[in-house]
Design a protein around this motif. Structure first.
Motif, PDB file in Angstrom:
ATOM      1  N   GLU A  81       1.105  17.217   4.328  1.00 18.45           N
ATOM      2  CA  GLU A  81       2.299  16.720   3.617  1.00 18.45           C
ATOM      3  C   GLU A  81       2.120  15.340   2.914  1.00 18.45           C
ATOM      4  OE1 GLU A  81       6.699  15.235   5.616  1.00 18.45           O
ATOM      5  OE2 GLU A  81       5.252  16.060   6.875  1.00 18.45           O
ATOM      6  N   PRO A  82       2.978  15.257   1.765  1.00 23.50           N
ATOM      7  CA  PRO A  82       2.719  14.044   0.873  1.00 23.50           C
ATOM      8  C   PRO A  82       2.818  12.829   1.568  1.00 23.50           C
ATOM      9  CG  PRO A  82       4.025  15.596  -0.165  1.00 23.50           C
ATOM     10  CD  PRO A  82       4.082  16.032   1.204  1.00 23.50           C
ATOM     11  N   LEU A  83       1.659  11.861   1.413  1.00 25.77           N
ATOM     12  CA  LEU A  83       1.722  10.688   1.843  1.00 25.77           C
ATOM     13  C   LEU A  83       1.636   9.681   0.476  1.00 25.77           C
ATOM     14  CD1 LEU A  83      -1.301  10.260   4.538  1.00 25.77           C
ATOM     15  CD2 LEU A  83       1.340  10.089   4.937  1.00 25.77           C
ATOM     16  N   PHE A  84       2.523   8.481   0.883  1.00 25.30           N
ATOM     17  CA  PHE A  84       2.636   7.635  -0.369  1.00 25.30           C
ATOM     18  C   PHE A  84       2.124   6.200   0.000  1.00 25.30           C
ATOM     19  CE2 PHE A  84       5.779  10.930  -1.005  1.00 25.30           C
ATOM     20  CZ  PHE A  84       5.232  11.457  -2.322  1.00 25.30           C
ATOM     21  N   ASP A  85       1.647   5.413  -0.827  1.00 26.21           N
ATOM     22  CA  ASP A  85       1.530   3.759  -0.349  1.00 26.21           C
ATOM     23  C   ASP A  85       1.844   3.026  -1.316  1.00 26.21           C
ATOM     24  OD1 ASP A  85      -0.945   2.549  -2.034  1.00 26.21           O
ATOM     25  OD2 ASP A  85      -1.221   4.767  -2.064  1.00 26.21           O
ATOM     26  N   GLY A  86       2.255   1.930  -0.935  1.00 30.65           N
ATOM     27  CA  GLY A  86       2.668   0.691  -1.732  1.00 30.65           C
ATOM     28  C   GLY A  86       2.855  -0.710  -0.884  1.00 30.65           C
ATOM     29  N   PHE A  87       2.916  -1.731  -1.918  1.00 26.41           N
ATOM     30  CA  PHE A  87       3.132  -2.943  -0.950  1.00 26.41           C
ATOM     31  C   PHE A  87       4.538  -3.539  -0.768  1.00 26.41           C
ATOM     32  CE2 PHE A  87      -0.916  -2.722  -3.425  1.00 26.41           C
ATOM     33  CZ  PHE A  87      -1.794  -3.198  -2.225  1.00 26.41           C
ATOM     34  N   PHE A  88       5.078  -3.608   0.150  1.00 26.98           N
ATOM     35  CA  PHE A  88       6.332  -3.884   0.680  1.00 26.98           C
ATOM     36  C   PHE A  88       6.416  -5.422   1.575  1.00 26.98           C
ATOM     37  CE2 PHE A  88       6.119   0.403   0.741  1.00 26.98           C
ATOM     38  CZ  PHE A  88       7.277   0.970   0.168  1.00 26.98           C
ATOM     39  N   ASN A  89       7.795  -6.149   1.092  1.00 23.74           N
ATOM     40  CA  ASN A  89       7.825  -7.416   2.018  1.00 23.74           C
ATOM     41  C   ASN A  89       8.497  -6.888   3.317  1.00 23.74           C
ATOM     42  OD1 ASN A  89       7.365  -9.033  -0.382  1.00 23.74           O
ATOM     43  ND2 ASN A  89       9.471  -8.297  -1.244  1.00 23.74           N
ATOM     44  N   VAL A  90       8.013  -7.425   4.047  1.00 27.97           N
ATOM     45  CA  VAL A  90       8.288  -7.331   5.499  1.00 27.97           C
ATOM     46  C   VAL A  90       9.591  -7.911   6.096  1.00 27.97           C
ATOM     47  CG1 VAL A  90       7.519  -7.106   8.043  1.00 27.97           C
ATOM     48  CG2 VAL A  90       6.076  -6.552   6.264  1.00 27.97           C
ATOM     49  N   VAL A  91      10.875  -7.601   5.960  1.00 24.10           N
ATOM     50  CA  VAL A  91      12.116  -8.247   6.079  1.00 24.10           C
ATOM     51  C   VAL A  91      12.288  -8.714   7.715  1.00 24.10           C
ATOM     52  CG1 VAL A  91      14.482  -8.602   5.663  1.00 24.10           C
ATOM     53  CG2 VAL A  91      12.944  -7.440   4.148  1.00 24.10           C
ATOM     54  N   GLN A  92      12.156  -7.461   8.523  1.00 23.94           N
ATOM     55  CA  GLN A  92      12.302  -7.425   9.891  1.00 23.94           C
ATOM     56  C   GLN A  92      11.234  -6.522  10.642  1.00 23.94           C
ATOM     57  OE1 GLN A  92      16.183  -6.237  10.846  1.00 23.94           O
ATOM     58  NE2 GLN A  92      17.345  -7.669   9.511  1.00 23.94           N
ATOM     59  N   GLN A  93      10.958  -6.834  11.780  1.00 24.23           N
ATOM     60  CA  GLN A  93      10.287  -6.017  12.560  1.00 24.23           C
ATOM     61  C   GLN A  93      10.491  -6.323  13.989  1.00 24.23           C
ATOM     62  OE1 GLN A  93       6.239  -8.000  12.744  1.00 24.23           O
ATOM     63  NE2 GLN A  93       6.625  -9.162  11.023  1.00 24.23           N
ATOM     64  N   ARG A  94      10.489  -5.204  14.736  1.00 22.74           N
ATOM     65  CA  ARG A  94      10.676  -5.434  16.273  1.00 22.74           C
ATOM     66  C   ARG A  94      10.310  -4.137  16.911  1.00 22.74           C
ATOM     67  NH1 ARG A  94      15.728  -2.371  17.499  1.00 22.74           N
ATOM     68  NH2 ARG A  94      16.628  -1.817  15.516  1.00 22.74           N
ATOM     69  N   ILE A  95       9.760  -4.194  18.185  1.00 23.90           N
ATOM     70  CA  ILE A  95       9.139  -3.306  19.049  1.00 23.90           C
ATOM     71  C   ILE A  95      10.381  -2.274  19.687  1.00 23.90           C
ATOM     72  CG2 ILE A  95       7.733  -2.680  21.147  1.00 23.90           C
ATOM     73  CD1 ILE A  95       6.070  -3.518  18.446  1.00 23.90           C
ATOM     74  N   VAL A  96      10.337  -1.044  19.441  1.00 24.80           N
ATOM     75  CA  VAL A  96      11.205  -0.072  20.046  1.00 24.80           C
ATOM     76  C   VAL A  96      10.510   0.695  20.976  1.00 24.80           C
ATOM     77  CG1 VAL A  96      13.004  -0.526  18.281  1.00 24.80           C
ATOM     78  CG2 VAL A  96      11.486   1.474  18.211  1.00 24.80           C
ATOM     79  N   GLU A 117     -10.278   8.597   6.262  1.00 27.09           N
ATOM     80  CA  GLU A 117      -9.874   8.494   5.142  1.00 27.09           C
ATOM     81  C   GLU A 117      -8.298   8.941   5.222  1.00 27.09           C
ATOM     82  OE1 GLU A 117     -11.734  11.291   2.624  1.00 27.09           O
ATOM     83  OE2 GLU A 117     -13.635   9.747   2.258  1.00 27.09           O
ATOM     84  N   LEU A 118      -7.373   8.235   4.260  1.00 31.01           N
ATOM     85  CA  LEU A 118      -6.222   8.452   4.235  1.00 31.01           C
ATOM     86  C   LEU A 118      -5.778   8.941   2.789  1.00 31.01           C
ATOM     87  CD1 LEU A 118      -4.002   5.991   6.078  1.00 31.01           C
ATOM     88  CD2 LEU A 118      -4.058   8.104   6.641  1.00 31.01           C
ATOM     89  N   MET A 119      -5.481  10.091   2.383  1.00 35.11           N
ATOM     90  CA  MET A 119      -5.404  10.597   1.282  1.00 35.11           C
ATOM     91  C   MET A 119      -3.718  10.330   0.712  1.00 35.11           C
ATOM     92  SD  MET A 119      -8.079  11.530   0.336  1.00 35.11           S
ATOM     93  CE  MET A 119      -7.977  12.477  -1.197  1.00 35.11           C
ATOM     94  N   SER A 120      -3.719   9.549  -0.191  1.00 32.78           N
ATOM     95  CA  SER A 120      -2.444   9.174  -0.656  1.00 32.78           C
ATOM     96  C   SER A 120      -1.971   9.681  -2.060  1.00 32.78           C
ATOM     97  CB  SER A 120      -2.163   7.633  -0.814  1.00 32.78           C
ATOM     98  OG  SER A 120      -1.022   7.187  -1.476  1.00 32.78           O
ATOM     99  N   ASP A 121      -0.775  10.350  -2.389  1.00 35.02           N
ATOM    100  CA  ASP A 121      -0.160  10.535  -3.579  1.00 35.02           C
ATOM    101  C   ASP A 121       0.144   9.529  -4.378  1.00 35.02           C
ATOM    102  OD1 ASP A 121      -0.596  13.648  -3.611  1.00 35.02           O
ATOM    103  OD2 ASP A 121       0.191  13.492  -1.760  1.00 35.02           O
ATOM    104  N   GLY A 122      -0.153   8.093  -4.103  1.00 36.85           N
ATOM    105  CA  GLY A 122       0.107   7.206  -5.024  1.00 36.85           C
ATOM    106  C   GLY A 122       1.368   6.317  -4.500  1.00 36.85           C
ATOM    107  N   GLU A 123       1.768   5.465  -5.619  1.00 34.39           N
ATOM    108  CA  GLU A 123       3.067   4.764  -5.233  1.00 34.39           C
ATOM    109  C   GLU A 123       4.134   5.695  -5.686  1.00 34.39           C
ATOM    110  OE1 GLU A 123       3.976   0.077  -5.718  1.00 34.39           O
ATOM    111  OE2 GLU A 123       2.169   0.982  -6.701  1.00 34.39           O
TER     112      GLU A 123
END
Length: 574
Positions: free
Chosen positions: A494-509, A462-468
């Motif tokens: 520590e507060p965790l939040f969640d939301g829906f995002f558009n993924v503009v860029q992604q790369r492995i570092v 379970e991931l307990m989120s404090d919402g958007e």
């Protein structure tokens, strides 16, 4: 592993001060913060007189100091044990004790706690009073051996006691029967600190400081060590523990901490002026623990005791090297463990609910971390075993929410007397020893007991989120407010939040970390994000354009610039 994202419900926060920002008021209220808990000041610490056995223990130690008796502190070989030992040694010397030393059993030679073998070592050092720190509550035979040698014994511990208590001269442990001290989750170092304050008061009543011609010491100078041990031992951050941790962090930020802690922060590349509790947990604690895991914990204690920054830096560098060795050993063990699980892990239905793993060449010092990693991966309670010699194997257990690990071992011990040689621990972590030949039977019984206690749904993390978080709150000001609103930690997440995002860029570092550029759904805001140790079979993937992200709001500092960054805890492609 799949996660269920659960949003914390909105709760009444009208009891909290109106001066708090609305977001913080709600976050605090959801974590059970009362009106009196907002101010983390030392004056609000729980009173020592509610801790059973503290007054008797203080008198015994004060008598030993007056009579010039040889005092020996017997610690445990983890960060809590090292910090507890250091606090006692430094405090007693500050109070004028001249004959005081410490002893930390080498885990590979002596095992855990005050064993009869360790008592023999203590006796050879002419010890007259033994003070155990972060151990002793289950050392029935060891205490008896010490009494037989004519020694006095004061046990200070925080682990859960068994049915029989040791025959010590005094026992200080908030978890012993009839102790009214409200903070049952205080760490061993916290108990040790309380004892030192009680000894200071006892000596004051005896006019000791005037007679010795010394100032009564300010024991608050040791709170950086107390904070480190409390966070590193992953105890629940109840209000009392939060006060202790906050006071220690403030000392570090103000540049008034022990040279050893400064040196450990330096090798971990952490800025002392900006330290948060997580830095103790993930940067300093593991380096201190590495000594006890791979070598002698004395190196960790000496680093904390050291007054000379140059010497402290040399020891911190050695601890850093040991920690790197520990990580290499653990990585190899983890690969082996995952490989052996793969045969059954392909089918979730056949995977045991309680995982027990053993390889003859696994390192005793690292099985606890290994168990923790496997538990995180599969969200099942895990026991990792290593060969302990003499036909025995030693196990380190890590549990999940809803399963009290020590109670599980107690139940197995009742069902099959003699199968477990010895055990002890807490709800979430425990240790045990078995005869090597009993492992297969133990595995089956352990899995059966876990299945009896848990429901299948509990095997999903379970991931307990404090919402958007609205775009207007995704600012540096909010990130700094959250950072300073801690200390966050175990049971005060520590507060965790969640939301829906558009993924503009992604790369492995850095081989397996995912660097992201994310856009809020409505396109108002672009934010950097970083997800550590991602599933390389899923990421990066240019076809993934949207994702549900669970994150912490953080500050990224790079070349003097500060920007908002999302620390991604979980990411699900949409």
């Amino acid at each position: 592993m799949s996660h269920k994202i659960i949003r914390r419900p909105h709760v009444d926060d009208s009891h909290l001060p109106s001066s708090l920002p609305p977001l913080l008021k709600q976050l605090y209220a959801r974590r059970g913060v009362g009106q009196d808990d907002c101010e983390l000041v030392l004056a609000k610490l729980l009173r020592p007189d509610t801790m059973k056995g503290l007054d008797i223990a203080a008198k015994i130690v004060a008598d030993a100091m007056q009579n010039q008796h040889q005092i020996l502190i017997v610690g445990d070989f983890d960060a809590d044990g090292a910090t507890s030992t250091s606090v006692c040694l430094l405090a007693l010397k500050m109070m004028g004790a001249t004959r005081v030393d410490y002893l930390i059993p080498n885990r590979f030679d002596y095992g855990y706690g005050l064993s009869p073998e360790i008592v023999a070592v203590a006796h050879s050092k002419q010890a007259q009073l033994l003070i155990t720190v972060d151990n002793g509550i289950s050392s029935i035979d060891g205490v008896n051996a010490a009494k037989a040698c004519g020694m006095q014994v004061v046990v200070t511990d925080h682990h859960l006691p068994g049915h029989i208590l040791p025959n010590a001269d005094a026992i200080v442990n908030p978890n012993q029967p009839d102790c009214q001290f409200a903070s049952k989750s205080i760490a061993g170092v916290g108990v040790a600190f309380y004892l030192m304050t009680a000894i200071r008061a006892e000596l004051r009543q005896r006019n000791w400081y005037e007679l010795q011609g010394i100032e009564q010491p300010n024991l608050a100078v040791l709170l950086d060590i107390v904070a480190l041990g409390t966070v590193a031992d992953v105890v629940s951050l109840d209000p009392n523990n939060r006060i202790l941790v906050q006071a220690g962090l403030q000392r570090v930020r103000a540049g008034r901490c022990r040279p050893g802690i400064t040196a450990l922060l330096e090798v971990a590349k952490r800025d002392p002026s900006k330290i948060v509790a997580a830095d103790f947990g993930f940067a300093v604690g593991p380096r201190l623990n590495a000594a006890g895991r791979l070598d002698e914990m004395a190196l960790g204690v000496e680093t904390l005791l050291c007054d000379d920054i140059m010497r402290a830096r040399r020891m911190a560098a050695e601890l850093d090297g040991l920690n790197q060795d520990r990580r290499d050993i653990e990585a190899g063990m983890q690969q082996e463990a995952l490989k052996s699980l793969q045969t059954i892990a392909l089918d979730e239905a056949t995977l045991p609910w309680g995982l027990a793993l053993f390889q003859p060449d696994w390192h005793q010092g690292v099985i606890g971390i290994l168990a923790s990693r496997i538990k995180d991966r599969y969200h099942r309670p895990v026991i990792a075993f290593a060969d302990a010699g003499n036909g025995e194997i030693k196990g380190s257990a890590r549990s999940i929410k809803g399963l009290h690990m020590r109670d599980v071992l107690e139940r197995i011990n009742t069902m099959h007397p003699g199968m477990i040689i010895k055990f002890g621990g807490h709800a979430m972590a425990a240790g045990l020893s078995l005869k090597a030949g009993a492992l297969d039977t133990f595995k089956q019984v352990y899995d059966d007991v876990v299945r009896d206690i848990l429901d299948y749904e509990q095997l999903t993390g379970e991931l307990m989120s404090d919402g958007e978080l609205v775009a207007a709150n995704m600012t540096l000001d909010t990130a700094f407010m959250l950072r300073n609103a801690g200390p966050w930690g175990q049971s005060f997440e520590e507060p965790l939040f969640d939301g829906f995002f558009n993924v503009v860029q992604q790369r492995i570092v850095g081989e397996k970390h995912l660097k992201l550029l994310l856009e809020t759904e409505c396109g108002q805001l672009m934010l950097d994000g970083i997800a550590f140790n991602v599933d390389m079979q899923t990421w990066p993937d240019a076809t993934i354009k949207q994702a549900r992200v669970v994150y912490k709001l953080d500050v990224n500092e790079f070349r003097g610039n500060q920007t908002v960054q999302l620390m991604v805890e979980h990411i699900e492609p949409m």
